[in-house]
Design a protein around this motif. Structure first.
Motif, mmCIF file in Angstrom:
data_model
loop_
_atom_site.group_PDB
_atom_site.id
_atom_site.type_symbol
_atom_site.label_atom_id
_atom_site.label_comp_id
_atom_site.label_asym_id
_atom_site.label_seq_id
_atom_site.Cartn_x
_atom_site.Cartn_y
_atom_site.Cartn_z
ATOM 1 N N LYS A 15 43.747 38.078 54.366
ATOM 2 C CA LYS A 15 44.475 39.247 54.866
ATOM 3 C C LYS A 15 45.301 39.887 53.742
ATOM 4 C CE LYS A 15 47.200 40.677 58.827
ATOM 5 N NZ LYS A 15 47.770 40.282 60.102
ATOM 6 N N ALA A 16 45.938 39.057 52.913
ATOM 7 C CA ALA A 16 46.748 39.570 51.802
ATOM 8 C C ALA A 16 45.876 40.295 50.780
ATOM 9 C CB ALA A 16 47.511 38.433 51.138
ATOM 10 N N VAL A 17 44.745 39.710 50.422
ATOM 11 C CA VAL A 17 43.851 40.352 49.449
ATOM 12 C C VAL A 17 43.292 41.651 50.024
ATOM 13 C CG1 VAL A 17 41.632 40.126 48.265
ATOM 14 C CG2 VAL A 17 43.288 38.257 48.179
ATOM 15 N N GLU A 18 42.897 41.626 51.287
ATOM 16 C CA GLU A 18 42.370 42.845 51.909
ATOM 17 C C GLU A 18 43.430 43.941 51.941
ATOM 18 O OE1 GLU A 18 40.865 41.306 55.604
ATOM 19 O OE2 GLU A 18 39.153 40.353 54.591
ATOM 20 N N LEU A 19 44.672 43.582 52.240
ATOM 21 C CA LEU A 19 45.765 44.561 52.236
ATOM 22 C C LEU A 19 45.928 45.181 50.853
ATOM 23 C CD1 LEU A 19 48.302 45.949 53.434
ATOM 24 C CD2 LEU A 19 49.583 43.914 52.744
ATOM 25 N N MET A 20 45.963 44.343 49.818
ATOM 26 C CA MET A 20 46.136 44.864 48.470
ATOM 27 C C MET A 20 44.949 45.729 48.043
ATOM 28 S SD MET A 20 49.128 43.955 47.980
ATOM 29 C CE MET A 20 49.231 44.779 46.426
ATOM 30 N N CYS A 21 43.743 45.334 48.416
ATOM 31 C CA CYS A 21 42.567 46.145 48.091
ATOM 32 C C CYS A 21 42.616 47.485 48.817
ATOM 33 C CB CYS A 21 41.287 45.387 48.444
ATOM 34 S SG CYS A 21 40.935 44.002 47.346
ATOM 35 N N ARG A 29 43.606 53.947 42.788
ATOM 36 C CA ARG A 29 44.008 53.292 41.539
ATOM 37 C C ARG A 29 43.012 52.193 41.195
ATOM 38 N NH1 ARG A 29 49.272 53.650 39.574
ATOM 39 N NH2 ARG A 29 48.262 52.527 37.865
ATOM 40 N N ASP A 30 41.882 52.567 40.660
ATOM 41 C CA ASP A 30 40.910 51.545 40.281
ATOM 42 C C ASP A 30 41.298 50.835 38.987
ATOM 43 O OD1 ASP A 30 40.403 53.937 38.981
ATOM 44 O OD2 ASP A 30 38.230 53.721 39.015
ATOM 45 N N ASP A 31 42.441 51.204 38.411
ATOM 46 C CA ASP A 31 42.957 50.488 37.241
ATOM 47 C C ASP A 31 43.881 49.336 37.637
ATOM 48 O OD1 ASP A 31 44.861 52.360 38.208
ATOM 49 O OD2 ASP A 31 45.933 52.323 36.310
ATOM 50 N N VAL A 32 44.119 49.163 38.924
ATOM 51 C CA VAL A 32 44.979 48.099 39.426
ATOM 52 C C VAL A 32 44.112 46.902 39.813
ATOM 53 C CG1 VAL A 32 46.546 47.423 41.297
ATOM 54 C CG2 VAL A 32 46.745 49.685 40.239
ATOM 55 N N LEU A 33 44.517 45.725 39.350
ATOM 56 C CA LEU A 33 43.792 44.503 39.670
ATOM 57 C C LEU A 33 44.494 43.763 40.802
ATOM 58 C CD1 LEU A 33 43.070 43.169 36.066
ATOM 59 C CD2 LEU A 33 41.562 44.509 37.546
ATOM 60 N N VAL A 34 43.696 43.142 41.659
ATOM 61 C CA VAL A 34 44.225 42.315 42.736
ATOM 62 C C VAL A 34 44.008 40.866 42.344
ATOM 63 C CG1 VAL A 34 43.994 41.660 45.158
ATOM 64 C CG2 VAL A 34 43.789 44.072 44.484
ATOM 65 N N ALA A 35 45.104 40.101 42.320
ATOM 66 C CA ALA A 35 45.040 38.707 41.892
ATOM 67 C C ALA A 35 45.452 37.771 43.020
ATOM 68 C CB ALA A 35 45.953 38.480 40.689
ATOM 69 N N VAL A 72 39.085 40.172 45.413
ATOM 70 C CA VAL A 72 40.038 39.700 44.410
ATOM 71 C C VAL A 72 39.401 39.831 43.021
ATOM 72 C CG1 VAL A 72 39.395 37.252 44.460
ATOM 73 C CG2 VAL A 72 41.720 37.887 43.925
ATOM 74 N N ASP A 73 40.188 40.295 42.064
ATOM 75 C CA ASP A 73 39.678 40.515 40.710
ATOM 76 C C ASP A 73 39.885 39.320 39.791
ATOM 77 O OD1 ASP A 73 38.868 43.350 40.964
ATOM 78 O OD2 ASP A 73 41.011 43.620 41.371
ATOM 79 N N LEU A 74 40.930 38.542 40.057
ATOM 80 C CA LEU A 74 41.224 37.397 39.215
ATOM 81 C C LEU A 74 42.152 36.443 39.934
ATOM 82 C CD1 LEU A 74 44.090 37.747 36.805
ATOM 83 C CD2 LEU A 74 43.306 39.841 37.903
ATOM 84 N N VAL A 75 42.275 35.263 39.360
ATOM 85 C CA VAL A 75 43.209 34.256 39.858
ATOM 86 C C VAL A 75 44.277 34.053 38.790
ATOM 87 C CG1 VAL A 75 43.502 31.832 40.501
ATOM 88 C CG2 VAL A 75 41.450 33.072 41.228
#
Length: 186
Positions: A15-21, A29-35, A72-75
């Motif tokens: 849910k958190a990753v989906e919210l951030m995406c 903002r495709d320059d923003v990474l979700v970790a 998610v883009d990275l850990v």
């Protein structure tokens, strides 16, 4: 550490990753990474026996695997104090196809708790993971005197609830949270 079972933790992480995406998409903002941010299985500042690489890999695979396909883009793996657990987290991320950055907690002498220098720790993780670390960095330091002070304060503190009391309180809070979510239509 949160007291959630793996199903609940998986649901919350997704849910958190989906919210951030979704926020990234809405903001264009495709320059923003979700970790996904993970930490060690145990207190990073406590002197504990390290997990095996295999046990750490299995432990961290649950969280990383739960969001690997959710955007998610990275850990970011924060505050690791044992090479073996850091390597297991890296391997779990590699297994899931997600890049990972690892940070270490060191003493004021620049070494992990067991005396391993930061550079050596990074080299060892790289060797154990076939250079699987995308980035490594220093998270924090704590001197032996600071640790002793914290441990003394913890020992002097009033005793906490029994495990049964803590479990009952956690269940009460879970029920209250479920009721609150239900009232908001979640």
């Amino acid at each position: 550490p949160l007291g959630y079972d793996s199903d609940r933790l998986t649901a919350l992480n997704r849910k958190a990753v989906e919210l951030m995406c979704d926020l990234r998409t809405e903001a264009a903002r495709d320059d923003v990474l979700v970790a996904l941010c993970i930490g060690p299985a145990r207190d990073a500042y406590a002197k504990t026996k390290p997990m095996t690489v295999a046990d750490a890999r299995a432990y961290h695979a649950v969280q990383v695997g739960s969001v690997a396909d959710a955007g998610v883009d990275l850990v970011n793996a924060y505050t690791f104090n044992h090479v073996e657990e850091a390597a297991g987290a890296v391997l779990a991320a590699k297994d899931c196809g997600v890049p990972i950055a690892v940070s270490f907690v060191v003493e004021t002498d620049g070494c992990l708790d067991n005396g391993t220098g930061l550079e050596d720790a990074i080299d060892q993780v790289d060797a154990l993971t076939a250079n699987g670390v995308g980035a490594a960095y220093l998270n924090s330091t704590q001197s032996a005197a600071e640790r002793a002070s914290v441990e003394t304060a913890a020992q002097d503190a009033a005793p906490g609830p029994s495990p049964e009391q803590a479990a009952a309180e956690a269940e009460k809070q879970r029920q209250e949270a479920e009721a609150a979510r239900a009232s908001y239509g979640e």
